[in-house]
Design an enzyme around this catalytic site. Structure first.
Site, PDB file in Angstrom:
ATOM      1  N   GLU A 230      -3.527   8.265   7.131  1.00 23.08           N
ATOM      2  CA  GLU A 230      -3.941   9.208   6.059  1.00 23.08           C
ATOM      3  C   GLU A 230      -5.277   9.947   6.561  1.00 23.08           C
ATOM      4  OE1 GLU A 230      -4.885   6.633   2.805  1.00 23.08           O
ATOM      5  OE2 GLU A 230      -6.924   6.439   3.625  1.00 23.08           O
TER       6      GLU A 230
ATOM      7  N   LYS B 202       0.765  -1.229  -0.049  1.00 27.76           N
ATOM      8  CA  LYS B 202       0.024  -0.036  -0.113  1.00 27.76           C
ATOM      9  C   LYS B 202       0.886   1.403   0.174  1.00 27.76           C
ATOM     10  CE  LYS B 202      -3.189  -3.059  -0.147  1.00 27.76           C
ATOM     11  NZ  LYS B 202      -3.533  -3.695  -1.164  1.00 27.76           N
TER      12      LYS B 202
ATOM     13  N   ARG C 209      -6.341  -8.337  -7.827  1.00 26.55           N
ATOM     14  CA  ARG C 209      -6.897  -9.836  -8.166  1.00 26.55           C
ATOM     15  C   ARG C 209      -8.299  -9.569  -8.198  1.00 26.55           C
ATOM     16  NH1 ARG C 209     -10.116  -8.539  -3.401  1.00 26.55           N
ATOM     17  NH2 ARG C 209      -8.969  -7.434  -2.089  1.00 26.55           N
TER      18      ARG C 209
END
Lengths: 497, 168
Positions: free
Chosen positions: A205, A121, A297
């Site tokens: 974040e 990430k 995916r």
């Protein structure tokens, strides 16, 4: 195509509903199916549905499904041509994809390099920012340095979200509203990150108010063709995990829809991505959107996209992995109607969504047309804490959002699962909520409306009815009943238990 | 003995008063008239107070599961003999809110903790929860080790007021 491979036998390295779903496509394409299963799943439908089922072993069931060496060894010994990882477990594990390729087997998914780049990430955020795509205010990877992270979080301003660097699926995520709560949340987040992803690094974040979670489905082949199949609205969440997903996103302007889909394609192209993938964004109330992460995916919620586009995403993945070009261009993609998916989970929404366990002693599936049920449940299923609490996905397609919504209301009423608590009544209340009907959803929707969505107490008639039904299944009660003289010669109703 | 059913933390006495259709039941002292519209297999339809309910029911041991107009009801049939001995005082026992596994133990038996201290962390279906001391006190007993699994409602630990005397 000279580089294309012939996939005649495919192993699904997963379990449950997604194994069944992948095999359905394989069977339609004439591909032999192989599954792996741990002993706890021996009676599950996906084991019976496979042409060949191979038992795997591990200290825990999860450990077995995560055992790369064992799975690749089994695949090699059984002459498997390709492995599909499904979602979860090893689906975004670079080492797994590499081990498969080294064994000379085709991996149905992106390249290990793409998984490495986008699966991390922190790395993926840096990559996306470097290429000029929008990113929410955040702090860089500071590993496990709590003080440095707290300082940086204070700079972007609370509330902040602590997230696992190697994470996904809502695991290891914690909202922190004030600096005082930072330490405890940080410790939980790093501990969860270590446990689920073997990597304790976390980052922060900015936490947006009333944000929407909108994601875009991507398909890309090895020949540079990269298209999107539209967006999905996945804002209805609890514990950072989606429970209702739909496409198209309601109340989204056509201009933003086009821009966000093009941004997603841009990111996938910049990463030279191949296979099916999903670019996730967070969007504020002014339709500003920021890159969240890319899932390399198949998504849990892929059926809604399949139902409106008519494209089988698993078939597309297999063909791309086989080295074939995409058989359609962006202009060929049509979106018809609206689809909504409900995730039926073993949990108690009135007790903070704590996972529920039990044995399914009665099961009735909805019979309505226009409904797709992807499930691993069967009568006698033991629902344990070993795996994720999702039991089934109920997906409806309609001409309009309203018609899809109404079908789901009916389907939920038709579906009966006895023996384990599920969230189906709670989902039913969401479907009937005015804000939901109006398409006014955001990721705090459930938390903000938890009182009106909760089960309403105080309906004595319903309680009495439930007690009567329960008592009529209890020999203790029936014994008493049978001692009472019969007032009429005939009577109806009571079951002979 | 009156049949008794537990829902949540409430017990309900249910006994038949009149047999037939409609039947009359005594539920916690109030009478309810029940019209039995249909009963076949797992399905029952009944009318109470002019409202019709459709229910499915299944039983597993003492657990009775009812899905009534879409809503789940989980009852436990209370065996009158068991019920007599059920007087355990759980005041200082912290029990598991869900089934799961002990991820970490942060304190030892006998250790004094202040309010807000994380005593242990448990995990269920990939969700971690910290079990936090709700007041100052000490941990009298811990019933599980790290890595142990437990069922919903299992006693995790016993907590007691801080002892004032010096240990010998």
């Amino acid at each position: 195509m000279s580089s294309s491979v012939n996939i005649q036998r495919l192993l699904v390295a997963n379990r449950g509903e997604i194994s069944s779903r992948i095999m359905r496509t394989c069977q339609r394409l004439g591909i032999e199916t192989v599954v792996i299963f741990h002993a706890v799943d021996a009676k599950a439908p996906f084991v019976r549905e496979a042409d060949l089922a191979l038992e795997i072993y591990g200290e825990t069931p999860t450990a077995a499904y995560l055992d790369i060496a064992q799975i690749v060894e089994l695949a090699t010994h059984n002459n498997v041509h390709a492995i599909h990882p499904g979602y979860g477990f090893l689906a975004e594990n670079r080492a797994f994809a590499e081990a498969i390729l080294q064994a000379g087997i085709t991996f149905v998914g992106p390249t290990p390099a793409a998984i490495g780049l986008l699966g991390d990430k922190v790395a993926s955020r840096e990559f996306v920012a470097r290429h000029g795509f929008p990113l929410a205010p955040s702090v860089p990877d500071l590993g496990t340095d709590r003080e440095a992270l707290l300082l940086a979080a204070t700079k972007i301003g609370f509330p902040v979200l602590i997230k696992a660097a190697a994470g996904g699926g809502g695991k290891g995520m914690h909202i922190v509203h004030e600096p005082q709560a930072f330490k405890a949340a940080f410790e939980l987040a790093t501990s969860e990150a270590e446990r689920y992803f073997g990597d304790p690094r976390v980052y922060c974040e900015k936490y947006l108010v009333k944000p929407r979670h909108i994601e875009v489905q991507i398909l890309a082949d090895e020949f540079g063709c990269c298209i999107h199949l539209g967006e999905r609205e996945c804002s209805v969440q609890r514990r950072f995990q989606k429970v209702i997903e739909e496409t198209p996103a309601p109340n989204l302007s056509a201009a933003t829809r086009q821009r966000i889909c093009e941004t997603a394609v841009g990111i996938a192209k910049a990463a030279k991505y191949t296979s099916a993938g999903t670019v996730e964004f967070v969007m504020d109330s002014q339709e500003n959107y920021y890159f969240l992460e890319m899932n390399t995916r198949l998504q849990v919620e892929h059926p809604v996209t399949e139902m409106v586009t008519g494209i089988d995403l698993v078939e597309a993945q297999i063909n791309i992995a086989a080295g074939l070009p995409l058989p359609f261009t962006q202009e060929d993609i049509c979106h018809a109607g609206h689809a909504i998916e409900l995730r039926i989970c073993a949990e108690d929404p009135d007790q903070g969504f704590i996972p529920a366990t039990g044995k399914v002693c009665f099961l009735r599936e909805p019979q309505l047309s226009g409904i797709r049920l992807d499930t691993s449940l069967h009568q006698g299923s033991e629902v344990t804490t070993a795996f994720d609490p999702m039991l089934a996905k109920l997906i409806a397609h309609g001409d309009s959002r309203e018609s899809a919504r109404k079908k789901l209301v009916t389907a939920l009423a038709e579906q009966v699962i006895l023996g384990v608590m599920t969230n189906s009544a709670f989902l039913g209340r969401i479907l009937k909520d005015e804000s939901f009907i109006a398409g006014e959803v955001h990721t705090h929707f459930i938390a903000d409306n938890i009182e009106s969505l909760s089960r309403q107490e105080g309906d004595t008639d319903a309680l009495n009815a439930a007690l009567v039904v329960a008592a009529s299944n209890d020999s203790n009660f029936l014994e008493l009943l049978n001692k009472i003289p019969e007032p009429h010669s005939t009577m109806g109703g009571w079951r002979n238990a | 003995m009156k049949p008794k059913y537990r829902f949540g933390d409430q017990d309900f006495d249910v006994s038949p008063v009149r047999r037939g259709n409609p039947s009359v039941l005594n539920i916690n002292g109030s009478l309810a008239t029940v019209y039995h519209d249909e009963a076949s297999g797992y399905l029952q339809k009944l009318t109470i107070n002019g409202r019709t309910f459709e229910a499915h029911v299944a039983r597993d041991g003492d657990d009775i599961f009812v899905q009534l107009n879409g809503e789940h009801w989980h009852f436990q049939a209370i065996n009158p003999i068991d019920a007599a001995g059920d007087s355990s005082n759980s005041g200082d026992i912290v029990s598991a809110p869900m089934p799961g596994v002990v991820v970490s133990l942060n304190v030892e038996v006998g250790e004094r903790v202040s309010e807000g201290t994380t005593i242990l962390t448990i995990e269920s279906m990939k969700l971690q929860t910290a079990i936090i001391a709700e007041r100052d006190g000490q941990v009298a007993e811990l019933y599980f080790l790290e890595g142990d699994t437990f069922d919903k409602g299992a006693d995790l630990l016993r907590f007691e007021a801080p002892s004032e005397d010096t240990p010998n």
